[in-house]
Design a protein around this motif. Structure first.
Motif, mmCIF file in Angstrom:
data_model
loop_
_atom_site.group_PDB
_atom_site.id
_atom_site.type_symbol
_atom_site.label_atom_id
_atom_site.label_comp_id
_atom_site.label_asym_id
_atom_site.label_seq_id
_atom_site.Cartn_x
_atom_site.Cartn_y
_atom_site.Cartn_z
ATOM 1 N N MET A 9 0.825 -1.201 0.000
ATOM 2 C CA MET A 9 0.000 0.000 0.000
ATOM 3 C C MET A 9 0.870 1.267 0.000
ATOM 4 N N VAL A 10 1.890 1.290 0.847
ATOM 5 C CA VAL A 10 2.790 2.447 0.907
ATOM 6 C C VAL A 10 3.534 2.612 -0.420
ATOM 7 N N MET A 11 4.049 1.513 -0.963
ATOM 8 C CA MET A 11 4.790 1.602 -2.224
ATOM 9 C C MET A 11 3.882 2.016 -3.383
ATOM 10 N N ALA A 12 2.636 1.588 -3.356
ATOM 11 C CA ALA A 12 1.692 2.022 -4.388
ATOM 12 C C ALA A 12 1.492 3.527 -4.305
ATOM 13 N N GLY A 13 1.429 4.060 -3.092
ATOM 14 C CA GLY A 13 1.315 5.507 -2.916
ATOM 15 C C GLY A 13 2.557 6.224 -3.396
ATOM 16 N N PHE A 14 3.738 5.715 -3.022
ATOM 17 C CA PHE A 14 4.986 6.314 -3.489
ATOM 18 C C PHE A 14 5.065 6.269 -5.010
ATOM 19 N N GLY A 15 4.608 5.165 -5.590
ATOM 20 C CA GLY A 15 4.698 4.973 -7.035
ATOM 21 C C GLY A 15 3.901 5.978 -7.843
ATOM 22 N N LYS A 16 2.989 6.684 -7.211
ATOM 23 C CA LYS A 16 2.205 7.718 -7.896
ATOM 24 C C LYS A 16 2.944 9.047 -7.978
ATOM 25 N N ALA A 69 9.371 6.040 8.506
ATOM 26 C CA ALA A 69 8.568 6.842 9.435
ATOM 27 C C ALA A 69 7.098 6.438 9.409
ATOM 28 N N VAL A 70 6.585 6.077 8.243
ATOM 29 C CA VAL A 70 5.170 5.705 8.156
ATOM 30 C C VAL A 70 4.950 4.202 8.326
ATOM 31 N N SER A 71 6.023 3.425 8.289
ATOM 32 C CA SER A 71 5.876 1.968 8.276
ATOM 33 C C SER A 71 5.159 1.396 9.490
ATOM 34 N N GLY A 72 5.304 2.044 10.614
ATOM 35 C CA GLY A 72 4.658 1.524 11.814
ATOM 36 C C GLY A 72 3.350 2.207 12.170
ATOM 37 N N ILE A 73 2.896 3.133 11.289
ATOM 38 C CA ILE A 73 1.672 3.877 11.601
ATOM 39 C C ILE A 73 0.704 3.913 10.416
ATOM 40 N N VAL A 74 0.850 3.001 9.489
ATOM 41 C CA VAL A 74 0.009 3.010 8.291
ATOM 42 C C VAL A 74 -1.468 3.032 8.664
ATOM 43 N N ASP A 75 -1.833 2.284 9.683
ATOM 44 C CA ASP A 75 -3.236 2.243 10.099
ATOM 45 C C ASP A 75 -3.713 3.548 10.731
ATOM 46 N N LEU A 76 -2.792 4.441 11.076
ATOM 47 C CA LEU A 76 -3.135 5.725 11.702
ATOM 48 C C LEU A 76 -2.964 6.910 10.752
#
Length: 157
Positions: A9-16, A69-76
């Motif tokens: 999910m994070v990488m898909a966001g970065f990929g944009k 930094a976001v890896s541990g708070i994706v749900d937040l």
């Protein structure tokens, strides 16, 4: 959600993001508190010496830092606003274009992640120093960096 799904999910966001598309930065490893990003240099990424341009190395490092930094708070993430405030990098060795791909690894401790999550729950503003190391394909250290991730409660409009 497991960490593999969060990483996707994070990488898909970065990929944009245009910069990520331009550089071809890709995710290698993603876990709570840890992100490893990679770049395989292309001709347009190199400087006059045939090395990976310093700005591209900086961008790779910043991407890894913010990923950690976001890896541990994706749900937040819906409750927060996160941005890099500043960064510094030390170029330790040549990042020769033919020594790629380069890996940028960033990792935070479990204790740090626990504190960040508690601060988010308490709606406290956070400034978090995030370390990064960049190595070449032979695992030679070419740069180290630190970025400040600013995490604030999202404002209601």
């Amino acid at each position: 959600m497991d960490s593999a799904a969060m990483g996707e999910m994070v990488m898909a966001g970065f990929g944009k993001l245009g910069f990520i598309q331009y550089t071809g930065i890709s995710g290698v490893d993603f876990a709570p508190g840890r992100t490893v990003m990679s770049i395989a240099p292309r001709r347009e990424h190199l400087n006059h010496n045939g090395d990976l341009h310093a700005a591209v190395l900086f961008g790779l490092a910043e991407t890894a830092a913010m990923g950690a930094a976001v890896s541990g708070i994706v749900d937040l993430m819906g409750a927060t606003f996160i941005v890099a405030r500043d960064g510094r990098i030390s170029y330790i060795a040549r990042a020769r274009g033919d020594s790629g791909p380069f890996l940028a690894a960033s990792e935070l401790s479990a204790e740090t992640l626990e504190q960040v999550r508690a601060d988010i729950a308490a709606r406290k503003p956070i400034e978090l120093e995030v370390p990064v190391s960049i190595t070449d394909c032979a695992e030679k250290l070419v740069a180290t960096a630190y970025f400040t991730a600013v995490i604030r409660p999202r404002r209601a409009f």
